[in-house]
Write an enzyme that holds these catalytic residues in place. Structure first.
Site, short mmCIF file in Angstrom:
data_model
loop_
_atom_site.label_atom_id
_atom_site.label_comp_id
_atom_site.label_asym_id
_atom_site.label_seq_id
_atom_site.Cartn_x
_atom_site.Cartn_y
_atom_site.Cartn_z
N HIS A 203 -0.27 2.39 11.92
CA HIS A 203 -0.50 1.50 13.07
C HIS A 203 -1.97 1.46 13.47
N THR B 124 -8.94 0.34 1.19
CA THR B 124 -8.39 0.97 -0.01
C THR B 124 -7.64 2.27 0.27
N GLY B 125 -7.55 2.67 1.54
CA GLY B 125 -6.63 3.75 1.92
C GLY B 125 -7.05 5.14 1.51
N HIS C 225 19.58 4.10 33.89
CA HIS C 225 20.40 5.32 33.84
C HIS C 225 21.71 5.02 33.11
N GLY D 226 0.79 -1.23 0.00
CA GLY D 226 0.00 0.00 0.00
C GLY D 226 0.82 1.28 0.00
N VAL E 255 -2.72 29.91 -0.31
CA VAL E 255 -2.23 29.89 -1.69
C VAL E 255 -3.45 30.02 -2.60
N LEU F 212 -3.15 6.80 10.07
CA LEU F 212 -1.85 6.30 10.50
C LEU F 212 -1.77 4.80 10.24
N GLY G 182 1.20 23.63 3.30
CA GLY G 182 0.69 22.80 4.40
C GLY G 182 1.78 22.46 5.40
P1 FAD Z 1 -3.09 2.23 2.05
O1 FAD Z 1 -1.76 2.01 2.64
O2 FAD Z 1 -3.34 3.51 1.36
O3 FAD Z 1 -3.32 1.02 1.05
C1 FAD Z 1 -4.44 0.93 0.24
C2 FAD Z 1 -4.12 0.03 -0.93
O4 FAD Z 1 -5.32 -0.29 -1.59
C3 FAD Z 1 -3.22 0.66 -1.99
O5 FAD Z 1 -2.09 -0.14 -2.22
C4 FAD Z 1 -4.10 0.74 -3.23
O6 FAD Z 1 -3.38 0.50 -4.43
C5 FAD Z 1 -5.07 -0.38 -2.97
N1 FAD Z 1 -6.36 -0.22 -3.67
C6 FAD Z 1 -7.17 0.87 -3.66
N2 FAD Z 1 -8.29 0.64 -4.37
C7 FAD Z 1 -8.17 -0.64 -4.85
C8 FAD Z 1 -9.00 -1.46 -5.63
N3 FAD Z 1 -10.20 -1.05 -6.07
N4 FAD Z 1 -8.56 -2.70 -5.94
C9 FAD Z 1 -7.35 -3.15 -5.51
N5 FAD Z 1 -6.54 -2.42 -4.74
C10 FAD Z 1 -6.95 -1.19 -4.40
N6 FAD Z 1 1.67 6.66 8.80
C11 FAD Z 1 2.33 6.33 9.92
O7 FAD Z 1 1.73 5.74 10.83
N7 FAD Z 1 3.66 6.61 10.09
C12 FAD Z 1 4.36 7.25 9.13
O8 FAD Z 1 5.56 7.48 9.30
C13 FAD Z 1 3.70 7.63 7.94
N8 FAD Z 1 4.36 8.26 6.94
C14 FAD Z 1 3.70 8.60 5.79
C15 FAD Z 1 4.40 9.28 4.82
C16 FAD Z 1 3.77 9.65 3.64
C17 FAD Z 1 4.56 10.38 2.58
C18 FAD Z 1 2.40 9.31 3.45
C19 FAD Z 1 1.71 9.65 2.16
C20 FAD Z 1 1.70 8.63 4.42
C21 FAD Z 1 2.33 8.28 5.62
N9 FAD Z 1 1.66 7.63 6.64
C22 FAD Z 1 2.33 7.30 7.80
C23 FAD Z 1 0.24 7.28 6.53
C24 FAD Z 1 0.10 5.79 6.15
O9 FAD Z 1 0.78 5.56 4.94
C25 FAD Z 1 -1.37 5.41 6.02
O10 FAD Z 1 -2.05 5.73 7.22
C26 FAD Z 1 -1.54 3.92 5.76
O11 FAD Z 1 -0.84 3.53 4.60
C27 FAD Z 1 -3.01 3.55 5.63
O12 FAD Z 1 -3.11 2.18 5.38
P2 FAD Z 1 -4.36 1.55 4.62
O13 FAD Z 1 -4.13 0.07 4.67
O14 FAD Z 1 -5.61 2.09 5.15
O15 FAD Z 1 -4.26 2.09 3.12
P1 NAI Z 2 -1.87 17.10 7.72
O1 NAI Z 2 -3.31 17.05 8.01
O2 NAI Z 2 -0.90 16.56 8.69
O3 NAI Z 2 -1.42 18.61 7.47
C1 NAI Z 2 -1.99 19.40 6.49
C2 NAI Z 2 -1.68 20.85 6.81
O4 NAI Z 2 -2.08 21.63 5.72
C3 NAI Z 2 -2.42 21.37 8.03
O5 NAI Z 2 -1.51 22.06 8.85
C4 NAI Z 2 -3.48 22.28 7.44
O6 NAI Z 2 -3.84 23.34 8.30
C5 NAI Z 2 -2.78 22.77 6.21
N1 NAI Z 2 -3.66 23.23 5.14
C6 NAI Z 2 -4.86 22.74 4.75
N2 NAI Z 2 -5.34 23.41 3.68
C7 NAI Z 2 -4.40 24.35 3.38
C8 NAI Z 2 -4.29 25.33 2.37
N3 NAI Z 2 -5.24 25.49 1.46
N4 NAI Z 2 -3.19 26.12 2.35
C9 NAI Z 2 -2.20 25.97 3.28
N5 NAI Z 2 -2.26 25.04 4.25
C10 NAI Z 2 -3.33 24.23 4.30
O7 NAI Z 2 -1.73 16.41 6.28
P2 NAI Z 2 -0.45 15.89 5.50
O8 NAI Z 2 0.78 16.51 6.06
O9 NAI Z 2 -0.77 16.08 4.07
O10 NAI Z 2 -0.45 14.36 5.84
C11 NAI Z 2 -1.58 13.54 5.50
C12 NAI Z 2 -1.75 12.40 6.44
O11 NAI Z 2 -0.69 11.48 6.32
C13 NAI Z 2 -1.82 12.86 7.87
O12 NAI Z 2 -3.11 12.63 8.33
C14 NAI Z 2 -0.86 12.01 8.61
O13 NAI Z 2 -1.49 11.33 9.65
C15 NAI Z 2 -0.32 11.00 7.60
N6 NAI Z 2 1.13 10.99 7.73
C16 NAI Z 2 1.68 10.53 8.88
C17 NAI Z 2 3.04 10.58 9.08
C18 NAI Z 2 3.59 10.12 10.37
O14 NAI Z 2 2.88 9.48 11.12
N7 NAI Z 2 4.86 10.36 10.66
C19 NAI Z 2 3.95 11.09 8.06
C20 NAI Z 2 3.26 11.57 6.90
C21 NAI Z 2 1.91 11.50 6.75
#
Ligand code: FAD
Ligand code: NAI
Length: 463
Positions: A319, A140-141, A442, A41, A234, A317, A177
């Protein structure tokens, strides 16, 4: 009908693949449909894992440039091999996605390759073949949220996906953002040499996190050279010969202004992904935010169809998705599953890290809950001093009447690891006194957590 399963999971992200494996472990016949060429995913392919690989590499690069001399380690002629850094990231992703494929084979989970469409309760089509299942799990995320007037091309105007793939360090990266993605990936490119400006709509960063921590975080990031334009919106983005011209404006109104960037990262949140799934035809109800509506047992409006992870309500997230996957699998196998949403940690993997669990001070005030605060700075922690990482503090919020821990917020070294202690404490209903009485090794960073717990009762020793 070519095959019959107990469970078909749609999507192989951390929600879907964990649900599939747990259901198979419990003896169910399971398939998982995934349309991407690899399993895992968003998280494994274009999210958590590649971003953490680049965060780690860029942190090493920056420490070699700026921090090691302090330790008496002098490295001359440091240079960046971005192609190698990106290749390493790809290797890390590869190992992880192949790992899931191995786990599917080990647990006899069938991978149905292709896009899945729900035909009705009990019937799913994947790449032209129809399958039957007693239960269907939608996992499907999510996908990046768009912004009107800012057209993503994943080259000059990128989402996190393009920002993870840049083949050169931008001169000026403008991040729209100031949330988790913007600050993690902004940090990566800042450390590698880009000028980074974050444009945030609100008057603060990382909304949803504790306000005091967010303020401190902004100060530290500013010292690292990241520039911030808060309370700014923006209104448009135009491609030029050399990059992008962004038009911004104060949220309260005022004169518009242009900012020149060579790359723009759009990271204003993510939205649930349900395209092509056939939910409307199958009668699966969505909520006002486009998320699949579920009851506390992950059941959708259609009996036999369930949903978990980013596509339903709650923090997006990995987890959280995983824990929902396990809880649902156990339920489908006839047991009971449960997720405690009060004890889900959130971590921002910048330097220093930011981590939180439970309520923030702002939430406690809004809910009119009386609380006491215990804080302890890393400057007073021996291990943090030895490491040369004294920025930040631990903050514990406990109920004023019962002393039960209601929240904990940490900014500092290894915050994402330290928070686990308080996740355990909250899960077990511990008081701040319980944590204060535990023996902590410690010299360890964890002692700062113990001292913050002591500080709730004004009896920290080392400050
Ligand atoms: P997803 O991981 O989005 O998986 C959904 C899957 O479903 C995809 O592979 C997609 O191709 C598939 N799919 C969709 N529709 C269909 C269909 N019709 N048929 C077949 N397959 C389909 N979270 C953290 O906890 N820690 C982090 O450090 C973190 N870092 C992140 C960094 C970035 C840049 C991003 C974008 C996200 C990050 N997240 C992080 C968030 C995390 O990736 C998501 O919360 C997590 O992947 C959600 O899992 P999910 O199983 O719900 O969906
Ligand atoms: P986010 O919700 O963390 O942050 C989006 C930011 O954009 C907010 O501060 C919001 O106020 C701002 N914003 C919204 N509309 C705007 C606009 N029009 N102009 C300027 N600022 C605007 O979303 P982000 O960073 O895109 O991450 C998406 C998701 O992915 C989060 O929900 C997060 O949980 C998950 N994620 C988790 C990570 C982790 O656990 N370490 C790492 C990366 C992503």
């Amino acid at each position: 009908m070519s095959d019959q399963f107990d469970v078909i999971v749609i999507g192989s992200g951390p929600g879907g693949y964990v649900c599939a494996i747990r259901a198979a472990q419990l003896g169910l016949k399971v398939a998982c449909a995934e349309k991407r060429a690899t399993l895992g995913g968003t998280c494994l392919n274009i999210g958590c894992i590649p971003s953490k690989a680049l965060l780690h590499s860029s942190e090493n690069f920056s420490a070699t440039q700026h921090a090691w001399a302090e330790h008496g380690i002098v490295v001359e002629g440091i240079k960046l091999d971005l192609a190698r850094m990106q290749a390493r990231k790809a290797e890390v992703v590869n190992a992880n996605v192949r790992g899931v494929e191995f786990l599917f084979k080990k647990n006899k989970v069938a991978w149905l390759k292709g896009e899945a469409r729900i035909l009705a309760a009990g019937r799913v089509a994947v790449a032209g073949t129809e399958y039957a299942a007693k239960s269907i799990v939608i996992a499907t995320g999510s996908e990046s949220s768009p912004l009107a007037g800012v057209e993503v091309d994943e080259k000059r105007i990128v989402t996190s996906t393009g920002a993870l793939e840049l083949d050169r360090v931008p001169e000026h990266l403008v991040v729209i953002g100031g949330g988790v993605i913007g600050l993690e990936l902004g940090s990566v490119w800042r450390r590698l040499g880009a000028q980074v400006t974050v444009v945030e709509f609100l008057d603060r960063l990382i909304p949803g996190n504790d306000g005091e921590i967010a303020k401190h975080f902004q100060r530290i990031l500013a010292k690292q050279g990241i520039k911030f334009r808060l309370s700014t919106k923006v209104t448009g983005a135009e491609l030029t010969d050399t990059g992008v011209t962004l038009t911004v404006q104060p949220v309260q109104g005022g004169a518009a202004e242009e900012i020149a960037a060579d790359v723009v990262l759009l990271s204003i949140g993510r939205r649930p992904y349900t395209e092509g799934l056939g939910l409307a035809e199958a009668g699966v109800a969505l909520d006002e935010a486009g998320r699949v509506k579920t009851d506390p047992h992950f059941a959708t409006s259609v009996p036999g169809i369930y949903a978990i992870g980013d596509v339903i309500a709650g923090p997006m997230l990995a987890h959280k998705a995983e824990d929902e996957g396990v809880a649902l699998a156990e339920q489908l196998a006839g047991g009971a599953g449960h997720v405690n949403y009060e004890a889900i940690p959130g971590v921002v993997y910048t330097w220093p890290e930011v981590a939180g669990v439970g309520r923030t001070e702002e939430q406690l005030k809004a809910e009119k809950i009386e609380y006491r605060v215990g804080k302890f700075p890393f400057t007073a922690n021996g291990r943090a001093r030895a490491m040369g990482c004294t920025d930040g503090f631990v903050k514990i919020l406990a109920d004023a009447a019962t002393d039960r821990i209601l929240g904990c917020h940490i900014i500092g070294p290894e915050a994402g690891t330290l928070i686990a202690e308080i996740v355990t404490a909250i899960e077990f209903g511990a008081s701040s006194e319980d944590v204060a009485r535990l023996c902590h090794a410690h010299p360890s960073l964890n002692e700062a957590v113990k001292e913050a717990a002591l500080a709730v009762d004004n009896r920290a020793i080392h400050i």
